[in-house]
Design a protein around this motif. Structure first.
Motif, PDB file in Angstrom:
ATOM      1  N   VAL A  13       0.844  -1.199   0.000  1.00 55.16           N
ATOM      2  CA  VAL A  13       0.000   0.000   0.000  1.00 55.16           C
ATOM      3  C   VAL A  13       0.876   1.243   0.000  1.00 55.16           C
ATOM      4  O   VAL A  13       0.637   2.187  -0.765  1.00 55.16           O
ATOM      5  CB  VAL A  13      -0.966  -0.006   1.213  1.00 55.16           C
ATOM      6  N   ILE A  14       1.896   1.245   0.830  1.00 55.90           N
ATOM      7  CA  ILE A  14       2.821   2.382   0.873  1.00 55.90           C
ATOM      8  C   ILE A  14       3.449   2.595  -0.500  1.00 55.90           C
ATOM      9  O   ILE A  14       3.523   3.726  -1.000  1.00 55.90           O
ATOM     10  CB  ILE A  14       3.893   2.167   1.960  1.00 55.90           C
ATOM     11  N   ALA A  15       3.867   1.526  -1.148  1.00 57.99           N
ATOM     12  CA  ALA A  15       4.487   1.633  -2.475  1.00 57.99           C
ATOM     13  C   ALA A  15       3.492   2.172  -3.506  1.00 57.99           C
ATOM     14  O   ALA A  15       3.840   3.034  -4.325  1.00 57.99           O
ATOM     15  CB  ALA A  15       5.032   0.272  -2.913  1.00 57.99           C
ATOM     16  N   LEU A  16       2.245   1.688  -3.479  1.00 54.94           N
ATOM     17  CA  LEU A  16       1.246   2.151  -4.448  1.00 54.94           C
ATOM     18  C   LEU A  16       0.916   3.623  -4.221  1.00 54.94           C
ATOM     19  O   LEU A  16       0.799   4.394  -5.179  1.00 54.94           O
ATOM     20  CB  LEU A  16      -0.021   1.293  -4.376  1.00 54.94           C
ATOM     21  N   LEU A  17       0.784   4.037  -2.976  1.00 59.40           N
ATOM     22  CA  LEU A  17       0.489   5.441  -2.693  1.00 59.40           C
ATOM     23  C   LEU A  17       1.667   6.345  -3.062  1.00 59.40           C
ATOM     24  O   LEU A  17       1.468   7.462  -3.527  1.00 59.40           O
ATOM     25  CB  LEU A  17       0.095   5.617  -1.225  1.00 59.40           C
ATOM     26  N   THR A  18       2.869   5.857  -2.876  1.00 60.03           N
ATOM     27  CA  THR A  18       4.052   6.621  -3.287  1.00 60.03           C
ATOM     28  C   THR A  18       4.065   6.775  -4.805  1.00 60.03           C
ATOM     29  O   THR A  18       4.299   7.879  -5.329  1.00 60.03           O
ATOM     30  CB  THR A  18       5.338   5.915  -2.801  1.00 60.03           C
ATOM     31  N   GLN A  19       3.783   5.691  -5.514  1.00 54.18           N
ATOM     32  CA  GLN A  19       3.707   5.749  -6.972  1.00 54.18           C
ATOM     33  C   GLN A  19       2.606   6.723  -7.408  1.00 54.18           C
ATOM     34  O   GLN A  19       2.795   7.505  -8.345  1.00 54.18           O
ATOM     35  CB  GLN A  19       3.429   4.354  -7.529  1.00 54.18           C
ATOM     36  N   HIS A  20       1.473   6.675  -6.734  1.00 52.53           N
ATOM     37  CA  HIS A  20       0.343   7.560  -7.041  1.00 52.53           C
ATOM     38  C   HIS A  20       0.775   9.025  -6.919  1.00 52.53           C
ATOM     39  O   HIS A  20       0.539   9.835  -7.823  1.00 52.53           O
ATOM     40  CB  HIS A  20      -0.807   7.232  -6.082  1.00 52.53           C
ATOM     41  N   HIS A  21       1.413   9.356  -5.816  1.00 54.52           N
ATOM     42  CA  HIS A  21       1.830  10.738  -5.596  1.00 54.52           C
ATOM     43  C   HIS A  21       2.859  11.166  -6.643  1.00 54.52           C
ATOM     44  O   HIS A  21       2.783  12.274  -7.190  1.00 54.52           O
ATOM     45  CB  HIS A  21       2.381  10.902  -4.177  1.00 54.52           C
ATOM     46  N   GLN A  22       3.808  10.303  -6.936  1.00 54.11           N
ATOM     47  CA  GLN A  22       4.822  10.628  -7.950  1.00 54.11           C
ATOM     48  C   GLN A  22       4.186  10.839  -9.326  1.00 54.11           C
ATOM     49  O   GLN A  22       4.578  11.731 -10.078  1.00 54.11           O
ATOM     50  CB  GLN A  22       5.886   9.539  -8.008  1.00 54.11           C
ATOM     51  N   GLU A  23       3.201  10.022  -9.643  1.00 53.33           N
ATOM     52  CA  GLU A  23       2.503  10.148 -10.923  1.00 53.33           C
ATOM     53  C   GLU A  23       1.745  11.478 -10.991  1.00 53.33           C
ATOM     54  O   GLU A  23       1.721  12.143 -12.031  1.00 53.33           O
ATOM     55  CB  GLU A  23       1.544   8.966 -11.116  1.00 53.33           C
ATOM     56  N   MET A  24       1.134  11.866  -9.882  1.00 56.94           N
ATOM     57  CA  MET A  24       0.421  13.145  -9.856  1.00 56.94           C
ATOM     58  C   MET A  24       1.404  14.294 -10.109  1.00 56.94           C
ATOM     59  O   MET A  24       1.101  15.237 -10.835  1.00 56.94           O
ATOM     60  CB  MET A  24      -0.292  13.364  -8.518  1.00 56.94           C
ATOM     61  N   LEU A  25       2.589  14.212  -9.524  1.00 54.25           N
ATOM     62  CA  LEU A  25       3.599  15.258  -9.706  1.00 54.25           C
ATOM     63  C   LEU A  25       4.146  15.293 -11.134  1.00 54.25           C
ATOM     64  O   LEU A  25       4.626  16.337 -11.576  1.00 54.25           O
ATOM     65  CB  LEU A  25       4.748  15.062  -8.706  1.00 54.25           C
ATOM     66  N   ARG A  26       4.054  14.186 -11.853  1.00 52.49           N
ATOM     67  CA  ARG A  26       4.481  14.166 -13.261  1.00 52.49           C
ATOM     68  C   ARG A  26       3.545  14.975 -14.145  1.00 52.49           C
ATOM     69  O   ARG A  26       3.938  15.459 -15.208  1.00 52.49           O
ATOM     70  CB  ARG A  26       4.525  12.732 -13.799  1.00 52.49           C
TER      71      ARG A  26
END
Length: 156
Positions: A13-26
């Protein structure tokens, strides 16, 4: 598919949420990214849900109470392996049902405006969400679009 309450401490879950946030910043400048971090998702006014296929994380989403009649969808994300397999639809149905069971009359969300967010907008439209002005503390932003859905609260 199993939907579980919480699981914020789970490494997947931590990894998916981190990916989510990074994708939003892209796709949006930092001031236009409204994704919540782990501590914010653990707040008492937020119900975090995770979707699992066997022991593998398939997606997540959250329901935030804005007031006793209005909820907000937060942190909807499908794991890449499970894209276009119905995970988002299943989570969204669950969140809508939960909002109705709480007696909410409206469910709203903020998502991006660029092409990367078109699948999310299409999903929400398919579930009866319409575009709306900013709600809660949101402001007009060229990187944000807002959607809302009138609900039929369940009798309690």
């Amino acid at each position: 598919m199993e939907i579980r309450l919480g699981q914020l401490e789970h490494p997947a879950v931590i990894a998916l949420l981190t990916q989510h946030h990074q994708e939003m910043l892209r796709h949006s400048p930092p001031e236009s990214v409204h994704a919540l971090d782990l501590s914010a998702l653990a707040a008492p006014d937020i119900t975090f849900l995770s979707s699992w296929h066997q022991q593998e994380l398939a997606g997540c989403g959250a329901l935030k109470q804005l007031n006793p009649w209005h909820g907000e969808i937060k942190s909807m994300r499908t794991a890449n392996k499970f894209l276009r397999t119905g995970v988002a639809q299943t989570l969204l149905k669950h969140i809508i049902a939960e909002a109705e069971s709480r007696g909410y009359q409206r469910l709203s969300l903020e998502t991006g405006t660029l092409a990367a967010f078109a699948p999310a907008q299409k999903l929400y439209q398919a579930f009866g969400f319409d575009y709306c002005p900013p709600f809660a503390d949101y402001q007009e932003d060229p990187y944000s679009t807002f959607m809302t859905k009138e609900l039929t609260p369940n009798s309690q």
